[in-house]
Design a protein around this motif. Structure first.
Motif, PDB file in Angstrom:
ATOM      1  N   ASN A  30       4.921   2.936  -6.033  1.00  0.00           N
ATOM      2  CA  ASN A  30       3.597   3.555  -6.941  1.00  0.00           C
ATOM      3  C   ASN A  30       2.509   2.446  -6.591  1.00  0.00           C
ATOM      4  O   ASN A  30       1.089   2.724  -6.870  1.00  0.00           O
ATOM      5  CB  ASN A  30       4.046   3.603  -8.317  1.00  0.00           C
ATOM      6  CG  ASN A  30       4.812   4.917  -8.431  1.00  0.00           C
ATOM      7  OD1 ASN A  30       4.616   5.740  -7.569  1.00  0.00           O
ATOM      8  ND2 ASN A  30       5.563   5.120  -9.524  1.00  0.00           N
ATOM      9  N   PHE A  31       2.896   1.159  -6.417  1.00  0.00           N
ATOM     10  CA  PHE A  31       1.776   0.149  -6.287  1.00  0.00           C
ATOM     11  C   PHE A  31       1.021   0.456  -5.087  1.00  0.00           C
ATOM     12  O   PHE A  31      -0.300  -0.063  -4.971  1.00  0.00           O
ATOM     13  CB  PHE A  31       2.335  -1.360  -6.138  1.00  0.00           C
ATOM     14  CG  PHE A  31       1.337  -2.376  -5.763  1.00  0.00           C
ATOM     15  CD1 PHE A  31       0.460  -2.872  -6.856  1.00  0.00           C
ATOM     16  CD2 PHE A  31       1.176  -2.835  -4.598  1.00  0.00           C
ATOM     17  CE1 PHE A  31      -0.397  -3.998  -6.534  1.00  0.00           C
ATOM     18  CE2 PHE A  31       0.362  -4.091  -4.187  1.00  0.00           C
ATOM     19  CZ  PHE A  31      -0.606  -4.519  -5.271  1.00  0.00           C
ATOM     20  N   PHE A  32       1.528   0.985  -4.021  1.00  0.00           N
ATOM     21  CA  PHE A  32       0.860   1.171  -2.757  1.00  0.00           C
ATOM     22  C   PHE A  32       0.225   2.472  -3.061  1.00  0.00           C
ATOM     23  O   PHE A  32      -0.840   3.095  -1.930  1.00  0.00           O
ATOM     24  CB  PHE A  32       1.657   1.015  -1.785  1.00  0.00           C
ATOM     25  CG  PHE A  32       2.186  -0.152  -1.421  1.00  0.00           C
ATOM     26  CD1 PHE A  32       1.325  -1.184  -0.867  1.00  0.00           C
ATOM     27  CD2 PHE A  32       3.453  -0.495  -1.364  1.00  0.00           C
ATOM     28  CE1 PHE A  32       1.868  -2.449  -0.600  1.00  0.00           C
ATOM     29  CE2 PHE A  32       3.942  -1.685  -1.091  1.00  0.00           C
ATOM     30  CZ  PHE A  32       3.288  -2.730  -0.864  1.00  0.00           C
ATOM     31  N   ASP A  33       0.530   3.417  -3.931  1.00  0.00           N
ATOM     32  CA  ASP A  33      -0.162   4.566  -4.135  1.00  0.00           C
ATOM     33  C   ASP A  33      -1.468   4.823  -4.768  1.00  0.00           C
ATOM     34  O   ASP A  33      -1.423   4.980  -5.989  1.00  0.00           O
ATOM     35  CB  ASP A  33       1.088   5.877  -4.454  1.00  0.00           C
ATOM     36  CG  ASP A  33       0.445   7.074  -4.656  1.00  0.00           C
ATOM     37  OD1 ASP A  33      -0.608   7.540  -4.036  1.00  0.00           O
ATOM     38  OD2 ASP A  33       1.223   8.119  -5.384  1.00  0.00           O
ATOM     39  N   ILE A  34      -2.255   4.185  -4.194  1.00  0.00           N
ATOM     40  CA  ILE A  34      -3.630   3.891  -4.905  1.00  0.00           C
ATOM     41  C   ILE A  34      -4.383   5.053  -5.678  1.00  0.00           C
ATOM     42  O   ILE A  34      -4.890   5.235  -6.545  1.00  0.00           O
ATOM     43  CB  ILE A  34      -4.579   3.209  -4.104  1.00  0.00           C
ATOM     44  CG1 ILE A  34      -4.090   1.741  -3.914  1.00  0.00           C
ATOM     45  CG2 ILE A  34      -6.163   2.919  -4.874  1.00  0.00           C
ATOM     46  CD1 ILE A  34      -5.113   1.190  -2.721  1.00  0.00           C
ATOM     47  N   TYR A  35      -4.275   6.445  -4.992  1.00  0.00           N
ATOM     48  CA  TYR A  35      -4.777   7.437  -5.092  1.00  0.00           C
ATOM     49  C   TYR A  35      -4.023   8.674  -6.080  1.00  0.00           C
ATOM     50  O   TYR A  35      -4.355   9.529  -6.207  1.00  0.00           O
ATOM     51  CB  TYR A  35      -5.488   8.197  -3.998  1.00  0.00           C
ATOM     52  CG  TYR A  35      -6.670   7.630  -3.434  1.00  0.00           C
ATOM     53  CD1 TYR A  35      -7.664   7.267  -4.131  1.00  0.00           C
ATOM     54  CD2 TYR A  35      -6.251   6.871  -2.075  1.00  0.00           C
ATOM     55  CE1 TYR A  35      -8.873   6.550  -3.425  1.00  0.00           C
ATOM     56  CE2 TYR A  35      -7.340   5.959  -1.522  1.00  0.00           C
ATOM     57  CZ  TYR A  35      -8.605   6.109  -2.339  1.00  0.00           C
ATOM     58  OH  TYR A  35      -9.367   5.185  -1.580  1.00  0.00           O
TER      59      TYR A  35
END
Length: 139
Positions: A30-35
């Protein structure tokens, strides 16, 4: 004595990873799921670690001529960015983003008993062994 200290420091690191929730691959991903479902907590964990490590290293290097349990500090001898470093960092980042685990988070996550942790660790070990063989042929 050295091994006991390493075990103790590793346990402290693992406890910190567990308390911060970084053994949960969904939290990391979820940290990498910016959008999408972005979760900035990983950034706070990293900032907290740096806030302790940077002054700690500065203090230790300033006060000590040698570490307590070794003849000298183990500092990197290479300082240049090369293909191996950049390629390895890119592969590490891709694996971390795809799986949600890094070695530091996967080891404490063994305690969860989830199959995904074991699959990740086996894949990581296989990748390390394959890369060792590839590098031996290249050198």
């Amino acid at each position: 004595m050295r091994e006991l200290l390493a075990l103790g420091f590793g346990a402290i690191f693992g406890l910190g990873i567990a308390i911060s929730g970084m053994i949960n691959p969904a939290k990391v991903m979820n940290f990498f799921d910016i959008y999408g479902t972005w979760d900035p907590s990983l950034a706070f964990v990293m900032i907290g670690a740096l806030a302790v490590a940077i002054p700690g290293y500065a203090l230790i290097f300033r006060m000590s001529r040698a570490p307590v349990l070794n003849a000298q500090f183990a500092r990197p001898t290479k300082t240049a960015l090369d293909r191996r470093l950049i390629g390895g960092a890119a592969l590490f980042g891709l694996g971390w983003g795809a799986a949600g685990f890094c070695p530091g988070g996967a080891i404490p996550a063994i305690g969860l008993g989830e199959a995904s942790v074991y699959v990740f660790l086996l894949a990581m070990i296989a990748g390390m062994m394959a890369m060792r063989q590839i590098l031996a042929r290249l050198d």
